[in-house]
Design a protein around this motif. Structure first.
Motif, PDB file in Angstrom:
ATOM      1  N   ASP A 106      66.886 140.398  -5.011  1.00 33.80           N
ATOM      2  CA  ASP A 106      65.555 140.927  -5.316  1.00 33.80           C
ATOM      3  C   ASP A 106      64.898 141.555  -4.093  1.00 33.80           C
ATOM      4  N   ASN A 107      65.629 142.468  -3.455  1.00 35.42           N
ATOM      5  CA  ASN A 107      65.093 143.293  -2.396  1.00 35.42           C
ATOM      6  C   ASN A 107      65.393 144.751  -2.745  1.00 35.42           C
ATOM      7  N   LEU A 108      65.402 145.607  -1.745  1.00 31.26           N
ATOM      8  CA  LEU A 108      65.672 147.028  -1.967  1.00 31.26           C
ATOM      9  C   LEU A 108      66.871 147.485  -1.141  1.00 31.26           C
ATOM     10  N   PHE A 109      67.826 146.593  -0.915  1.00 33.59           N
ATOM     11  CA  PHE A 109      69.012 146.954  -0.160  1.00 33.59           C
ATOM     12  C   PHE A 109      69.813 148.012  -0.923  1.00 33.59           C
ATOM     13  N   SER A 110      70.389 148.920  -0.180  1.00 34.14           N
ATOM     14  CA  SER A 110      71.185 149.985  -0.779  1.00 34.14           C
ATOM     15  C   SER A 110      72.552 150.045  -0.100  1.00 34.14           C
ATOM     16  N   GLY A 111      73.353 151.009  -0.509  1.00 36.59           N
ATOM     17  CA  GLY A 111      74.691 151.136   0.057  1.00 36.59           C
ATOM     18  C   GLY A 111      75.648 150.138  -0.573  1.00 36.59           C
ATOM     19  N   SER A 112      76.780 149.953   0.072  1.00 35.51           N
ATOM     20  CA  SER A 112      77.828 149.077  -0.461  1.00 35.51           C
ATOM     21  C   SER A 112      77.853 147.748   0.285  1.00 35.51           C
ATOM     22  N   LEU A 113      78.609 146.827  -0.243  1.00 31.52           N
ATOM     23  CA  LEU A 113      78.785 145.546   0.444  1.00 31.52           C
ATOM     24  C   LEU A 113      79.543 145.786   1.754  1.00 31.52           C
ATOM     25  N   PRO A 114      79.008 145.329   2.905  1.00 28.21           N
ATOM     26  CA  PRO A 114      79.686 145.593   4.192  1.00 28.21           C
ATOM     27  C   PRO A 114      81.036 144.870   4.271  1.00 28.21           C
TER      28      PRO A 114
END
Length: 962
Positions: A245-253
């Motif tokens: 429940d945040n606004l993280f984007s991109g792929s799993l590192p």
């Protein structure tokens, strides 16, 4: 004792040495600390200043050798007040735990000056303000600090990085904002970090891998953006990572694949993209993996089957394609699988052994190889199975009974055909069964009666035929029975009357025939019963829910009769016995004298009937003329008043019909001299469904409000009227408008109320001159006041029935007073059409169980109206607003905003943002719960009061802790 403590506080700096001779340092410090507290439950009664040592005091622990205090733990004592400097005298204090109390104001920075302090827990209080930067500049040996579940604001102090001894930090559930401090990761000894449920934002700074010993990181429900830190894999000891429940984007590192000890990984509710990486299978210790509510695409990697420790797997609400990999059956410990709301296709994994599985909302189809379910033992652990909204086809497997442990089975909205297997009766533990929206045919198997745990049964929108089996009466736990839109025939079985827990029944759009069993009227919990569009006939059951059943629920049955359908049932009279005087004649060979005799009898009967009709007609005309004469004479002479004080309900001392009876409950007879005073248009205050309200000044100068009831011809008898008004007159509560008296004649009834000067809530919310005048605190207090008033009404057994903002008044101090309560009690108890017509002006406040012309009066109807009022007060909008091209329903608008996480935009713009979100949003949610479509989901008003008091934040301007 109080005086002695006062002296201690006053002279402590000067006489420290002499006081030490009298008091042990620890005793002195704790007594001084107690002096600044409010202890409503007297929990600290054992704290006695005359004690030599405090080691046996409640909440105190000492070192067994030195007898010096090492721990003060006062959790959940309901304490408030000041956390004073007396604690600084506890030179060996290691643990200070004051959680779950009512402390407020800013945090006392001197607490960390206790050099020996290792644990500081101030969680679950009402602390406000910012965490001071100096808080951690001299943190000594502090290892654990928790300020969770307070109302702290501002940034996380940079000084936190100075505490090299910190092991656990918990600042969760506050209103902390801004970026994480750059030195956040310098506290290399941290093992647990919880900053969840705050307003933290921006990207997470690099360097988190420096937390070599960290085991738990919880940053959920904030506003972090950017990518998940690429060096997160450096935390090799990490056991639990929650970034949801945040606004993280991109792929799993990729570095995450190094988290081999991690048992819980939760990143749901972000904006992550890309595919689920194949290396996810290397996290062999995962028990919980939640990647739901993102934008992940591609297929589910087969390597996920390598995580044999996996218990919960949630990949729902993404863009995943392909089919479930066969390898997932290797996850022997998997208890919950949710891959719903994706784009998955392929066959259904019937061989998967889990406790719960949800594949709803995909495109999964039925493979030919799965015509039956595997061995019985495979599904011993399955409790929840949801395969709804797919493309599953074929027949429901005949050995469905192997799902014997399933509590919830949802196979709706698929393409299943064929009949319902008799093995459905083996589902003895199933509480929820939904086979609706398929292509099932055949009859409902009588074995359904063996499924004794069923609470909800949905078989609607199929092609089922035959009778409703009488065995269904054995399902005694049923609360919801939905069989609509099938081809069912035959009668409604009388055995349904045995289902005493039934609340919702829908048998509409079938071919049912016969009459309804009269015993159905005994189902006391019914809130919905739809039999429309069948071929039912005869009289509707009388009593209970069926006295108020909506017309729409019985329409489409032209042969039904009863008051609800405005069609009286034909009377059944016994056929007259005709004696044949020529009984010796052969049957059918009547003589001419017989015919003559019959004509004579017919003629005499006709004359009698005509004479009776004429007599009745003359009587009706006579009575009508008398009524007209009486009403005309009464109209030309306003009824005078005779006075009766206190609770004297004796008849007026005059026999003159032009005199009425006035009763003032207070015994005060200082009233006006004639009812004609009410006819002054200038004194009119307003009009409602039950009458017109006027303001009248008594002879002593006091104002009262007079309601002239408009349904005079529908009132009960004088005795019944007085009995009900006497009951209402005994009701007193500061949040209810007081009924002070009444006036009665057969043609005029008046109710005398206290006058509330500031007018209605509607005026303050919607009138142009008054709008924007209410602050947030005033609005909250109005909501709380309404809740308290309604709760009291319900305790007294009174249902308001007609809640709306025009019936809520504000006194001179802004306190809410609910008026017009209990007026439905003054009308005929069985005339539901009249009752319904009285609340047409309450459009938008009416609970869904209200019908157009009928209504079932329950306390839950008031709770619904209260919920709508809550939303109206907070948003400043009417319950229903008509636009040029649209109709906006307030409840639906707010609920939609809540689902889109935009609920703050619904709050009245006139507040200008000056409202506490920690109060406003829970109150909005409470309003929506009260306005639930299902009455049983609405709380009691006493529960609403308790919830509001828990939500309420401490008032502003309280003293700071010293």
């Amino acid at each position: 004792m109080v005086f002695r403590v006062f002296l201690l506080l006053l002279f402590a700096p000067v006489f420290t040495q002499s006081l030490d001779a009298i008091f042990n340092d620890d005793v002195l410090g704790l007594i001084v600390f107690k002096a600044g507290l409010h202890d409503p439950k007297d929990k600290l009664s054992t704290w006695n200043e005359d004690a030599e040592y405090p080691c046996d005091w409640v909440g105190i622990k000492c070192d067994p050798r030195s007898k010096r205090v090492t721990e003060v733990a006062l959790d959940g004592f309901s304490l408030s007040g000041h956390i004073g400097r007396g604690l600084l005298r506890l030179q060996f204090l290691q643990v200070l735990s004051l959680s779950k109390n009512n402390f407020s104001g800013p945090i006392n920075t001197s607490l960390t000056h206790i050099g020996t302090l290792q644990v500081l827990d101030l969680s679950e209080n009402n602390f406000t303000g910012a965490i001071p930067d100096e808080m951690f500049q001299q943190c000594g040996s502090l290892r654990v600090v928790s300020f969770a579940k307070n109302s702290l604001m501002g940034r996380i102090p940079d000084s936190l990085s100075y505490c090299s001894t910190l092991v656990a930090v918990n600042f969760s559930s506050n209103q902390l904002s801004g970026k994480l401090p750059p030195g956040m990761w310098f506290s290399r000894g941290l093992q647990s970090l919880d900053l969840s449920e705050n307003l933290l934002e921006a990207e997470i700074p690099e360097g988190i891998q420096n937390l070599y010993d960290v085991r738990v990181v919880n940053l959920r429900r904030n506003r972090f953006t950017g990518q998940i830190p690429r060096d997160i894999g450096g935390n090799l000891l990490l056991r639990s990572l929650d970034l949801s429940d945040n606004l993280f984007s991109g792929s799993l590192p990729e570095s995450m694949q190094r988290l081999g000890l991690c048992s819980s990984l939760d990143v749901h509710g972000n904006l992550l993209t890309g595919e689920i990486p194949d290396w996810i299978g290397e996290l062999r210790n995962l028990k919980n993996l939640d990647l739901s509510r993102n934008e992940l695409s591609g297929s589910i990697p087969p390597s996920i089957g390598n995580i044999q420790s996996l218990k919960k797997l949630n990949l729902s609400t993404n863009l995943l394609t392909g089919s479930l990999p066969d390898s997932i059956s290797n996850c022997k410990n998997l208890s919950v699988l949710d891959v719903s709301q994706n784009l998955l296709t392929g066959g259904f994994p019937f061989k998967l052994d889990t406790r719960g599985v949800s594949l709803s909302g995909n495109g999964v189809d039925e493979s030919a190889e799965y015509t039956s379910l595997p061995a019985t033992t495979l599904y011993n652990n399955l409790q929840v199975m949801d395969i709804s909204s797919n493309s599953l086809s074929g027949e429901i497997p005949a050995n469905l009974g192997v799902l014997g442990s399933v509590e919830s089975l949802n196979m709706s909205r698929n393409l299943f055909f064929g009949s319902i297997p008799a093995s459905i009766g083996v589902l003895k533990y199933t509480q929820f069964l939904d086979l609706s929206n398929n292509r099932l045919n055949g009859s409902i198997p009588p074995e359904i009666g063996v499924a004794i745990s069923l609470k909800d049964l949905k078989l609607d929108k199929n092609f089922l035929s035959g009778n409703i089996p009488t065995q269904i009466g054995a399902c005694s736990n049923l609360t919801s029975l939905i069989l609509s839109q099938n081809n069912l025939t035959g009668p409604v079985p009388p055995a349904m009357a045995n289902l005493t827990n039934l609340e919702h029944v829908d048998l509409s759009l079938n071919n049912l025939s016969g009459s309804l069993p009269k015993e159905l009227a005994n189902l006391s919990r019914l809130v919905y019963f739809n039999i429309s569009h069948n071929h039912l006939e005869g009289e509707l059951p009388v009593g209970g829910f069926f006295n108020t059943i909506p017309l729409a629920s019985v329409s489409g049955n032209p042969s039904l009769c009863g008051s609800i359908v405005n069609d009286s049932c034909p009377s059944v009279h016994p056929k007259p016995i005709v004696l044949n005087p020529n009984s010796s004649n052969p049957a059918g060979a009547a003589s001419s004298s017989d015919h003559q005799h019959k004509r004579i009898i017919l003629s005499i009967s006709s004359l009698i009937a005509i004479g009776a009709a004429a007599f009745i007609a003359i009587g009706v005309m006579t009575i009508t003329l008398l009524n007209i004469h009486v009403r005309s004479s009464m109209a030309h002479s306003a009824p005078a008043l005779t006075l009766s004080g206190g609770e004297d309900f004796s008849c007026s001392p005059t026999a003159d019909p032009n005199y009425g009876k006035l009763v003032m409950f207070s015994g005060d007879a200082n009233f006006f001299t004639g009812a004609h005073a009410l006819l002054n248009k200038d004194s009119e205050l307003g009009r409602g469904g039950f009458g017109v309200v006027y303001r009248t000044v008594l002879r002593d100068g006091r104002s009262v409000a007079i309601k002239k009831l408009t349904a005079s011809g529908l009132m009960k008898s004088q005795d019944d009227f007085e009995r009900e008004v006497k009951t209402l007159g005994k009701i007193w509560h500061p949040n209810l408008v007081k009924l002070e008296g009444y006036y009665w004649t057969s043609s005029l009834q008046l109710l005398i109320y206290e006058f509330v000067p500031s007018g209605s809530l509607y005026k303050h919310l919607h009138d142009a001159d008054e709008r924007n005048s209410l602050t947030w605190r005033q609005r909250f207090n109005i909501i709380l006041g309404m809740a308290k008033g309604l709760s009291y009404l319900h305790q007294m057994g009174v249902v308001h029935y007609n809640l709306k903002s025009t019936n809520v008044l504000l006194d001179g101090s802004g306190e809410a007073k609910v008026g017009d309560f209990g007026l439905a009690r003054l009308l005929p108890m069985l005339d539901r059409c009249i009752l319904s017509s009285k609340i047409q002006s309450a459009l938008g406040y009416m609970a869904p169980e209200f019908a157009c012309r009928t209504v079932k009066i329950t306390e839950k109807c008031d709770v619904y109206g209260f919920g709508i009022l809550v939303l109206e007060i907070i948003t400043g909008r009417r319950p229903v607003e008509y636009m040029e091209d649209d109709v906006v329903v307030l409840c639906d608008m707010v609920r939609g905003a809540l689902e889109e996480n935009k609920v703050e935009k619904c709050i009245d713009g006139s507040l200008g943002g000056s409202f506490p979100p920690e109060e406003a949003i829970p109150v909005i949610k409470l309003g929506l719960i009260c306005a639930s479509q299902v009455p049983s989901n609405r709380p009691e008003m006493s529960e609403v009061v308790n919830i509001l008091e828990l939500i309420q934040c401490p008032s502003e301007g309280q003293e700071e802790i010293q």
